[in-house]
Design an enzyme around this catalytic site. Structure first.
Site, PDB file in Angstrom:
ATOM      1  N   CYS A 165       0.807  -1.221   0.000  1.00  0.00           N
ATOM      2  CA  CYS A 165       0.000   0.000   0.000  1.00  0.00           C
ATOM      3  C   CYS A 165       0.843   1.276   0.000  1.00  0.00           C
ATOM      4  CB  CYS A 165      -0.949  -0.007   1.195  1.00  0.00           C
ATOM      5  SG  CYS A 165      -1.992  -1.472   1.229  1.00  0.00           S
ATOM      6  N   HIS A 305      -2.531   7.557   6.909  1.00  0.00           N
ATOM      7  CA  HIS A 305      -2.818   6.256   6.310  1.00  0.00           C
ATOM      8  C   HIS A 305      -4.233   5.839   6.699  1.00  0.00           C
ATOM      9  CE1 HIS A 305      -1.896   2.588   4.278  1.00  0.00           C
ATOM     10  NE2 HIS A 305      -2.068   1.840   5.357  1.00  0.00           N
ATOM     11  N   GLU A 316      -0.840   4.876  14.415  1.00  0.00           N
ATOM     12  CA  GLU A 316      -0.516   6.097  13.675  1.00  0.00           C
ATOM     13  C   GLU A 316      -0.748   7.337  14.533  1.00  0.00           C
ATOM     14  OE1 GLU A 316      -1.021   8.022   9.201  1.00  0.00           O
ATOM     15  OE2 GLU A 316      -2.389   6.438   9.851  1.00  0.00           O
ATOM     16  N   LYS A 337      -9.428   7.956   2.957  1.00  0.00           N
ATOM     17  CA  LYS A 337      -9.886   6.584   2.728  1.00  0.00           C
ATOM     18  C   LYS A 337     -11.303   6.374   3.234  1.00  0.00           C
ATOM     19  CE  LYS A 337      -5.363   4.259   2.848  1.00  0.00           C
ATOM     20  NZ  LYS A 337      -4.508   5.423   3.216  1.00  0.00           N
ATOM     21  N   HIS A 342      -9.731   2.047   0.476  1.00  0.00           N
ATOM     22  CA  HIS A 342      -8.275   1.841   0.422  1.00  0.00           C
ATOM     23  C   HIS A 342      -7.911   1.365  -0.976  1.00  0.00           C
ATOM     24  CE1 HIS A 342      -4.258   1.145   1.335  1.00  0.00           C
ATOM     25  NE2 HIS A 342      -4.344   0.392   2.411  1.00  0.00           N
TER      26      HIS A 342
END
Length: 419
Positions: A165, A305, A316, A337, A342
């Site tokens: 990713c 992310h 994160e 996202k 995603h």
């Protein structure tokens, strides 16, 4: 050696929110979800029956005829389409530019998974060993980069990056470095993915990675909410034209933003999970800031992310608080996202576009699908996650994070072009 400066001069996108950048950006700032029931195949027997699919895509807008389009997997078709928009948007004169100094660095995390699936199913079920002669060229992850270069005659650096990713952020990082080292004047960069297939959804379901909120697809991607239960698969392609700053100025190009730094790191921890304390994420953001010669307090927005997974979102947040300290509470943070899903190997490029347009327009797209009574006790909600509604504010610099299976981490920083 003095490093060259790098401008963003063109953008292109095929996403679950729109088949161009303008429609995608409008949907992002409006807080719209691209999720819905899967139409690419019959998903009724799967644990997850929804995804963020591209809608109404017509490859014949970008190919001479159906025969040429059929030689390409869907992920390559998306890549060709996003590159075409970005090149047009850049205003690059294809007759005048030195094509020896125009490169293509384009990624895919999985490549032609649908092609692989269908060829193997055909062999095992009916055909025997009679594979399509285009099987391998359609399958491999580098073919999008190769075909973009062939279409336009670009003879500069040409390859694909594959880091799950993080793939397209790696592509942007490499493009940035090739240009600032003087190895190219222009690079077409980004990523593409078309994973919404029996193999793609079935594989991620087997890992328990996907949300199973089949009764409410549009609210299933809910980063940083207490009830998040996995990511929503997306697809599409995103492309940026990176260009040496003086080259862009000499031709009077519109400059959306300047790429000023990129960072890479590895978690060195687990096959699929991020480090619980965010050690790799801390390192990659610090590396990007050091590369940009910027202080943490100079960042205004982080496109995280933020996949809506139980462990990843927490780690994160921990990393952001570690890197940015008290300034973390002055930042805007959002996960687009929540709207695009995603997009795997394309997600970093899509989020780099979101950061670029946030800088260009001074607006931060939201993280949608959060309710005040759906908090996670392990997440600090004094941070500004830009929940549910876009926020206008000065965005002088933005950082984009992408993390991939295998512990791959990549971050890129863009800022306003002020001089």
């Amino acid at each position: 050696m003095e490093l060259k400066r790098v401008a963003v001069t063109g953008l292109g996108a095929i996403t679950p929110l729109g088949n161009n950048v303008a429609d995608t950006w409008q949907a992002l700032t409006d807080g719209k979800s691209g999720a819905g029931p899967i139409t690419h195949f019959d998903a009724t027997k799967f644990k997850t029956q929804f995804a963020c699919e591209v809608k109404d895509f017509d490859p014949l807008l970008y190919y001479a005829d159906k025969k040429e389009a059929r030689k390409c997997d869907l992920y390559t078709q998306y890549a060709i389409a996003s590159a075409a928009e970005a090149i047009t948007d850049s205003g690059l004169d294809l007759e005048a530019v030195n094509k020896d100094r125009v490169g293509v660095i384009f990624s895919s995390g999985i490549g032609g998974i649908y092609t692989f699936q269908e060829e193997v199913r055909g062999y095992s079920e009916e055909r025997g060993p009679r594979f399509n002669p285009f099987f391998i060229p359609k399958l491999i992850s580098d073919i999008a980069a190769g075909l973009i270069s062939m279409k336009y005659g670009f003879r500069g650096p040409n390859f694909a990056t594959v880091s799950a990713c993080a793939s397209s952020t790696n592509a942007i990082s490499d493009a940035f470095n090739y240009i600032r080292l003087g190895k190219a004047s222009v690079i077409v960069t980004g990523g593409s993915e078309a994973p919404i297939s029996i193999a793609g959804v079935g594989g991620f379901n087997a890992m328990n990675a996907l949300s199973t909120r089949n009764d409410s697809p549009q609210t299933a991607s809910r980063p940083f909410s207490g009830s998040r239960d996995g990511f929503v698969m997306g697809e599409g392609s995103a492309c940026l034209i990176l260009e040496e700053m003086e080259h862009a100025r000499a031709r009077g190009a519109r400059i959306y933003a300047e790429v000023v730094g990129a960072g890479l790191s590895a978690d060195a921890f687990h096959l699929t999970a991020s480090h619980p304390e965010g050690l790799g994420a801390i390192l990659v953001m610090n590396n990007a800031l050091e590369d940009a010669e910027m202080k943490p307090e100079e960042i205004d927005y982080i496109n995280v992310h933020g996949t809506s997974t139980p462990v990843g979102d927490i780690s994160e947040v921990k990393a952001i608080k570690n890197v940015f300290g008290e300034h973390a509470y002055k930042l805007n943070i959002s996960s687009t996202k929540s709207m695009t899903g995603h997009m795997l190997g394309a997600t970093g490029a899509m989020e780099a576009i979101a950061c670029t347009l946030a800088v260009y327009h001074d607006i931060v797209p939201p993280t949608i699908n959060h309710a005040d009574d759906d908090n996670d006790p392990e997440i600090d909600y004094n941070l500004n996650f830009t929940f549910n509604k876009a926020q206008k504010r000065p965005v002088n610099a933005a950082l984009s994070n992408t993390f991939g299976f295998g512990g791959h981490n990549a971050s890129v920083i863009v800022k306003k072009n002020v001089s």
